[in-house]
Design a protein around this motif. Structure first.
Motif, mmCIF file in Angstrom:
data_model
loop_
_atom_site.group_PDB
_atom_site.id
_atom_site.type_symbol
_atom_site.label_atom_id
_atom_site.label_comp_id
_atom_site.label_asym_id
_atom_site.label_seq_id
_atom_site.Cartn_x
_atom_site.Cartn_y
_atom_site.Cartn_z
ATOM 1 N N PRO A 252 -16.540 -2.423 7.828
ATOM 2 C CA PRO A 252 -17.508 -3.494 7.562
ATOM 3 C C PRO A 252 -16.606 -4.780 7.458
ATOM 4 C CG PRO A 252 -18.138 -1.841 6.085
ATOM 5 C CD PRO A 252 -16.932 -1.129 6.907
ATOM 6 N N VAL A 253 -15.626 -4.741 6.896
ATOM 7 C CA VAL A 253 -14.674 -6.203 6.946
ATOM 8 C C VAL A 253 -14.389 -6.518 8.281
ATOM 9 C CG1 VAL A 253 -12.279 -7.233 6.215
ATOM 10 C CG2 VAL A 253 -13.814 -5.925 4.592
ATOM 11 N N LEU A 254 -14.121 -5.541 9.219
ATOM 12 C CA LEU A 254 -13.749 -5.700 10.705
ATOM 13 C C LEU A 254 -14.977 -6.280 11.313
ATOM 14 C CD1 LEU A 254 -11.997 -5.615 13.170
ATOM 15 C CD2 LEU A 254 -12.737 -3.164 13.259
ATOM 16 N N ALA A 255 -16.269 -5.730 11.036
ATOM 17 C CA ALA A 255 -17.375 -6.150 11.802
ATOM 18 C C ALA A 255 -17.759 -7.473 11.265
ATOM 19 C CB ALA A 255 -18.424 -5.169 11.449
ATOM 20 N N LEU B 57 -24.966 -3.187 10.267
ATOM 21 C CA LEU B 57 -25.502 -1.959 9.886
ATOM 22 C C LEU B 57 -24.648 -0.899 10.576
ATOM 23 C CD1 LEU B 57 -27.695 -0.203 9.121
ATOM 24 C CD2 LEU B 57 -28.868 -0.993 11.246
ATOM 25 N N VAL B 58 -24.276 -0.995 11.989
ATOM 26 C CA VAL B 58 -23.490 0.271 12.490
ATOM 27 C C VAL B 58 -22.184 0.443 11.751
ATOM 28 C CG1 VAL B 58 -21.921 0.677 14.642
ATOM 29 C CG2 VAL B 58 -24.224 -0.288 14.840
ATOM 30 N N LEU C 194 -26.445 -2.289 0.183
ATOM 31 C CA LEU C 194 -25.804 -3.684 -0.105
ATOM 32 C C LEU C 194 -24.948 -4.234 1.137
ATOM 33 C CD1 LEU C 194 -23.639 -1.781 -3.095
ATOM 34 C CD2 LEU C 194 -25.434 -3.289 -3.346
ATOM 35 N N VAL C 195 -24.498 -3.412 2.068
ATOM 36 C CA VAL C 195 -24.013 -4.121 3.244
ATOM 37 C C VAL C 195 -24.847 -4.762 3.906
ATOM 38 C CG1 VAL C 195 -22.574 -3.718 5.186
ATOM 39 C CG2 VAL C 195 -22.020 -2.640 3.248
ATOM 40 N N VAL C 196 -26.131 -4.413 4.167
ATOM 41 C CA VAL C 196 -27.139 -4.725 5.090
ATOM 42 C C VAL C 196 -27.705 -6.052 4.276
ATOM 43 C CG1 VAL C 196 -29.038 -4.423 6.434
ATOM 44 C CG2 VAL C 196 -27.198 -2.778 6.371
ATOM 45 N N GLY C 197 -27.997 -5.821 3.123
ATOM 46 C CA GLY C 197 -28.646 -6.788 2.401
ATOM 47 C C GLY C 197 -27.656 -8.321 2.276
#
Length: 288
Positions: free
Chosen positions: A53-56, A75-76, A116-119
């Motif tokens: 997720p950090v990379l994204a 999201l991916v 959490l990530v998507v929010g």
């Protein structure tokens, strides 16, 4: 076909069938294995659930993605691995047992981390737009219903009727994936400017996929893991469950725009997976 029927009934049903099929290939030992190979498992889970997720997040800024595509990419990256990564790992002569364990563990943990990530991504990248609501509690329950519970049912079937499970696991997976693909195509093709959106997000998706693989392989090597483990972790970090991302975007968030990155990702990962199989599949690796 009415959109409500497609998104609220058929799409979740197809995903549930896919998760049951995945559960039919898992056992309690796949989770217990964490105790016997904690280092490799912890490295893989950390890279997959934190660093990807950090990379994204960085790629969103690098490629200047607009709101929906930015959230779709996040999201991916937030999704777990899936049966595809396990198969590719096996054909690439990676540590298949580690790959299955990482998929099993991440499939449970991401039920809590995806909201959490998507929010966070929605708040960060869709401010000022018609923001999509993502209540944590409701999303958590929905993800439990379409992922964890079906996986548990599949595992119960495997434990109670192992012969039946072995015969039916593959047909159930194939049937549900075809069913899901048809539903997703029907939903995404209605999106306006689909070609332009694919062109905009395509480079970021390719870098996320290949970058995740490189990140997994290099970081696992720096941690002193053997080649078979490095291959498995590379594939688990690089190849996410794009099917789940599609189902969340279309079914839970009801946004075809958010699904576009997952569509591109789900197609390209077979290309990168084939390269991994061709590169490592003919070599010899040692599984600890």
């Amino acid at each position: 076909m009415p959109d409500d029927l497609l998104k609220t009934v058929l799409l979740p049903l197809a995903l549930i069938l896919l998760m049951v099929g995945m559960g039919m290939s898992l056992t309690v030992a796949d989770f217990r294995r964490v105790l016997f190979a904690p280092k490799a498992t912890l490295v893989g889970v950390f890279l997959q659930l934190v660093m990807l997720p950090v990379l994204a997040f960085g790629l969103v800024y690098l490629f200047k993605l607009p709101g929906e595509l930015a959230v779709g990419l996040m999201l991916v990256a937030a999704c777990p691995g899936g049966p595809t990564s396990n198969l590719i790992s096996h054909l690439s002569k990676g540590d298949t047992a580690l790959s299955v364990t990482l998929t099993a563990v991440s499939s449970v943990v991401t039920v809590f981390t995806i909201p959490l990530v998507v929010g966070f991504a929605m708040e960060r990248f869709m401010a000022g737009e018609a923001a999509i609501e993502l209540p944590f509690g409701k999303t958590l329950v929905q993800l439990m219903v379409v992922t964890v519970i079906p996986i548990a049912v599949g595992m119960w079937i495997h434990a109670a009727r192992p012969g039946f499970s072995q015969r039916m696991s593959k047909p159930v997976n194939v049937m549900s994936m075809v069913f899901l693909a048809l539903i997703i195509i029907a939903a995404v093709l209605k999106e306006k400017d689909l070609g332009a959106q694919i062109a905009a997000v395509g480079p970021a998706v390719v870098v996320l996929n290949l970058g995740g693989m490189v990140l997994g392989f290099v970081a696992a090597g720096l941690m002193g893991l053997v080649k078979a483990q490095r291959i498995a972790i590379s594939i688990e970090v690089g190849i996410q469950n794009g099917t789940l991302a599609l189902a969340i975007a279309l079914g839970l968030l009801e946004s075809a725009g958010l699904a576009v990155p997952a569509v591109v990702y789900s197609l390209f990962m077979f290309v990168s997976g084939a390269v991994m199989i061709g590169w490592f599949g003919r070599g010899k690796t040692t599984v600890p």
